[in-house]
Design a protein around this motif. Structure first.
Motif, PDB file in Angstrom:
ATOM      1  N   THR A 122     -23.731  21.245  25.433  1.00 12.34           N
ATOM      2  CA  THR A 122     -22.813  20.649  24.463  1.00 12.34           C
ATOM      3  C   THR A 122     -21.585  21.530  24.305  1.00 12.34           C
ATOM      4  OG1 THR A 122     -23.722  21.726  22.470  1.00 12.34           O
ATOM      5  CG2 THR A 122     -24.772  19.673  23.199  1.00 12.34           C
ATOM      6  N   LEU A 123     -20.472  20.888  23.994  1.00 12.89           N
ATOM      7  CA  LEU A 123     -19.185  21.565  23.845  1.00 12.89           C
ATOM      8  C   LEU A 123     -18.521  21.049  22.584  1.00 12.89           C
ATOM      9  CD1 LEU A 123     -16.863  23.282  25.257  1.00 12.89           C
ATOM     10  CD2 LEU A 123     -16.064  21.097  26.158  1.00 12.89           C
ATOM     11  N   ASP A 124     -18.053  21.954  21.744  1.00  9.93           N
ATOM     12  CA  ASP A 124     -17.424  21.572  20.486  1.00  9.93           C
ATOM     13  C   ASP A 124     -16.011  22.137  20.415  1.00  9.93           C
ATOM     14  OD1 ASP A 124     -16.758  20.902  17.872  1.00  9.93           O
ATOM     15  OD2 ASP A 124     -17.920  22.537  16.991  1.00  9.93           O
ATOM     16  N   TYR A 198     -11.019  15.127  16.710  1.00  6.27           N
ATOM     17  CA  TYR A 198      -9.679  14.624  16.424  1.00  6.27           C
ATOM     18  C   TYR A 198      -9.702  13.113  16.653  1.00  6.27           C
ATOM     19  CZ  TYR A 198      -8.632  19.541  16.710  1.00  6.27           C
ATOM     20  OH  TYR A 198      -8.657  20.898  16.488  1.00  6.27           O
ATOM     21  N   PRO A 199      -8.802  12.363  16.012  1.00  5.39           N
ATOM     22  CA  PRO A 199      -8.839  10.897  16.101  1.00  5.39           C
ATOM     23  C   PRO A 199      -8.659  10.401  17.537  1.00  5.39           C
ATOM     24  CG  PRO A 199      -7.419  11.604  14.298  1.00  5.39           C
ATOM     25  CD  PRO A 199      -7.739  12.833  15.100  1.00  5.39           C
ATOM     26  N   ASN A 249     -17.115  12.444  17.773  1.00  9.98           N
ATOM     27  CA  ASN A 249     -16.473  13.206  16.712  1.00  9.98           C
ATOM     28  C   ASN A 249     -17.531  14.054  16.010  1.00  9.98           C
ATOM     29  OD1 ASN A 249     -15.644  13.280  13.622  1.00  9.98           O
ATOM     30  ND2 ASN A 249     -13.761  13.066  14.805  1.00  9.98           N
ATOM     31  N   ASP A 250     -17.125  15.156  15.377  1.00 10.52           N
ATOM     32  CA  ASP A 250     -18.093  16.009  14.692  1.00 10.52           C
ATOM     33  C   ASP A 250     -18.809  15.274  13.568  1.00 10.52           C
ATOM     34  OD1 ASP A 250     -15.742  15.857  13.212  1.00 10.52           O
ATOM     35  OD2 ASP A 250     -15.810  17.926  12.521  1.00 10.52           O
ATOM     36  N   ASP A 492     -26.714  20.265  12.496  1.00  5.07           N
ATOM     37  CA  ASP A 492     -25.740  20.741  13.484  1.00  5.07           C
ATOM     38  C   ASP A 492     -25.216  19.572  14.326  1.00  5.07           C
ATOM     39  OD1 ASP A 492     -24.379  21.939  15.555  1.00  5.07           O
ATOM     40  OD2 ASP A 492     -26.114  22.992  16.372  1.00  5.07           O
ATOM     41  N   GLY A 493     -24.065  19.039  13.928  1.00  3.56           N
ATOM     42  CA  GLY A 493     -23.533  17.866  14.608  1.00  3.56           C
ATOM     43  C   GLY A 493     -23.011  18.121  16.004  1.00  3.56           C
TER      44      GLY A 493
END
Length: 520
Positions: A122-124, A198-199, A249-250, A492-493
């Motif tokens: 996963t990448l945030d 971000y949108p 999105n988060d 943890d989203g």
């Protein structure tokens, strides 16, 4: 359902006495500061009637965002070597006759079963840092194992070029994978869940066109492009055996991660660096997806992106400080609700107020305001650290003002700062209930858990204010013994949530359901 006891008037009086004990020894404020404090209280107070007015307008905006939207081609964006091959065809925007809420379909179809398993990368990307995780899911009854690494994003990248951003991400992923010696099974690739906070408008779960940068970011060559496609190209250039399974999105990730462990989750909410919510909507109520022939009762997560609520300034009670923050921001006229309720802006409002009073020689007379004049010098935690200071005579606040702003506060200035922090935080918390209450009314939700980020959910004082305001808007009985809708700390989203969504997507593909999947 887990219920939270209602806070009684006697509880409030007892808590008030306990909370104010640390203020013993302070005298009354000087008349000038007392006058300013009363003005600020009046300007920042949002009463029940106003909350209901805002919530009703919010509900109408939610409906508009789901309904009358037309797809329209926009002028071609500047060419970018980092775009996916089909990127130019995906440059589009949504326009409505009225309203500001994107209400973006996420193509996350339904709630997790709790039986999702497997290992996922996963990448945030969503703030000052980049977070990469290797997540192992067992099932709902076992805690996920998360191996993570944090990478600091260079500050100048936030206003740089697309190439800088995607190369940095791809290089960081390569380092992470190499350090942990992660290799896919023969003939496969490592699945990646990409949290992009971000949108973004999504036509597929593994695709998303950035609508606009928020949170002070302004990187060229990304808006109007498929961010999953741009990252996918950067990963390919590095020769990594990785493919993006899902973009989210988060807020969506937080809701799904929470629901994975807590089936009573109804909404995911973010109140820290930004302001947003996510909930499940039946596809039959998302009329802008009518052309997709989706089953009417199929649930799909909707990323509201409601930080843009009331950009027309019709109902939000803006102060002179809110106006200044908007006008001085990288995107004036955008994200009106976010700029009045998100944690990062609360700290900036505090700075603006204190600087205004310093300029008028009402506080910190004769002291240098070099630090105080720096926009966004205060982080999110600063406000909460001040409000949660229960030390004798606010000694921790005195230390923070000195260390962060290089200001030496006398007793009156300490007390004044404490009061304005409470005023700002109270308004922020009360406003944040308007979006949640609007979703609850629209969906006729009577009970459940709102999974919120720790900025609010882990702080009892803010959480209590939130519950009080939500009860006012939804007309909960005064004599209730329990609050039917409670706030829980979101899971943890960007790690677990991204992994669960990746698992759900791969299972759908394995079952032959390619609905909303671009990379077949």
């Amino acid at each position: 359902m887990t219920l939270t006891p209602k806070t009684t008037d006697e509880d409030k009086r007892r808590d008030s006495k306990r909370d104010d004990a640390h203020l013993d020894g302070f005298g009354p404020l000087p008349v000038a500061l007392e006058t300013e404090l009363r003005k600020l209280e009046q300007a920042f107070t949002v009463d029940t009637a106003k909350l209901k007015e805002i919530s009703l307008h919010f509900e109408n905006e939610l409906r508009k965002g789901l309904s009358r939207v037309s797809r329209c081609l926009l002028p071609s964006p500047p060419s970018s070597p980092h775009s996916d091959e089909s990127d130019s065809e995906d440059y589009f925007g949504f326009q409505t006759e009225e309203g500001n809420l994107p209400m973006n379909p996420t193509w996350v179809l339904g709630w997790p079963s709790g039986r999702e398993t497997g290992e996922y990368l996963t990448l945030d990307l969503g703030g000052t840092k980049l977070r990469i995780c290797w997540v192992t899911l067992s099932d709902r009854n076992n805690e996920p194992i998360v191996d993570q690494e944090i990478y600091q994003i260079p500050e100048h990248y936030k206003a740089g070029e697309a190439e800088q951003l995607w190369s940095f991400l791809a290089n960081s992923i390569a380092d992470f994978v190499q350090d942990r010696e992660l290799e896919p099974d023969e003939g496969t690739v490592l699945p990646l869940g990409f949290t992009f906070s971000y949108p973004a408008v999504q036509e597929y779960i593994d695709h998303g066109v950035l609508h606009t940068w928020t949170k002070g970011w302004d990187i060229k060559g990304v808006e109007g492009h498929d961010v999953a496609g741009q990252l996918r190209q950067a990963i390919r250039r590095k020769g990594l055996p990785i493919d993006i399974v899902a973009l989210m999105n988060d807020t969506t990730g937080a809701m799904i991660a929470s629901a994975y462990h807590d089936p009573e989750t109804i909404i995911g909410a973010i109140t820290g660096p930004g302001c947003n919510a996510c909930y499940m909507e039946n596809c039959g109520s998302i009329s802008k997806l009518d052309g997709h022939s989706l089953p009417a009762n199929l649930p799909m997560a909707i990323n509201c992106e409601y930080g843009a609520f009331d950009n027309e300034h019709l109902v939000l009670p803006r102060t002179e400080y809110d106006v200044a923050i908007d006008e001085e921001s990288p995107r004036p006229g955008e994200q009106a609700f976010e700029k009045m309720s998100a944690g990062m802006y609360c700290s900036e409002i505090f700075r603006q107020i204190v600087l205004d009073l310093w300029t008028r020689k009402l506080v910190f007379k004769g002291q240098s305001a070099t630090k105080l004049k720096v926009p966004y010098v205060l982080d999110i935690d600063f406000m909460f650290d001040l409000e949660e200071d229960f030390s004798h005579k606010l000694s921790k606040t005195r230390m923070l003002l000195r260390s962060v702003l290089q200001l030496d506060a006398n007793d009156a200035e300490l007390l004044f700062c404490r009061h304005i922090v409470e005023i700002i935080n109270t308004r922020s918390t009360r406003l944040s209930t308007c979006g949640v209450s609007a979703i609850c009314r629209k969906k006729d939700i009577k009970s459940g858990h709102v999974a919120a980020d720790a900025v609010m959910a882990s702080r009892p004082r803010l959480k209590a204010r939130w519950a009080q305001a939500l009860g006012e808007v939804l007309d909960w009985p005064q004599d209730r013994e329990h609050d039917p809708i409670i706030m829980t700390v979101a899971r943890d989203g960007s790690g677990v949530g991204a992994a669960v969504i990746s698992a759900m997507t791969l299972q759908r593909i394995a079952d032959g359901d390619l609905t909303g999947v671009k990379q077949k």
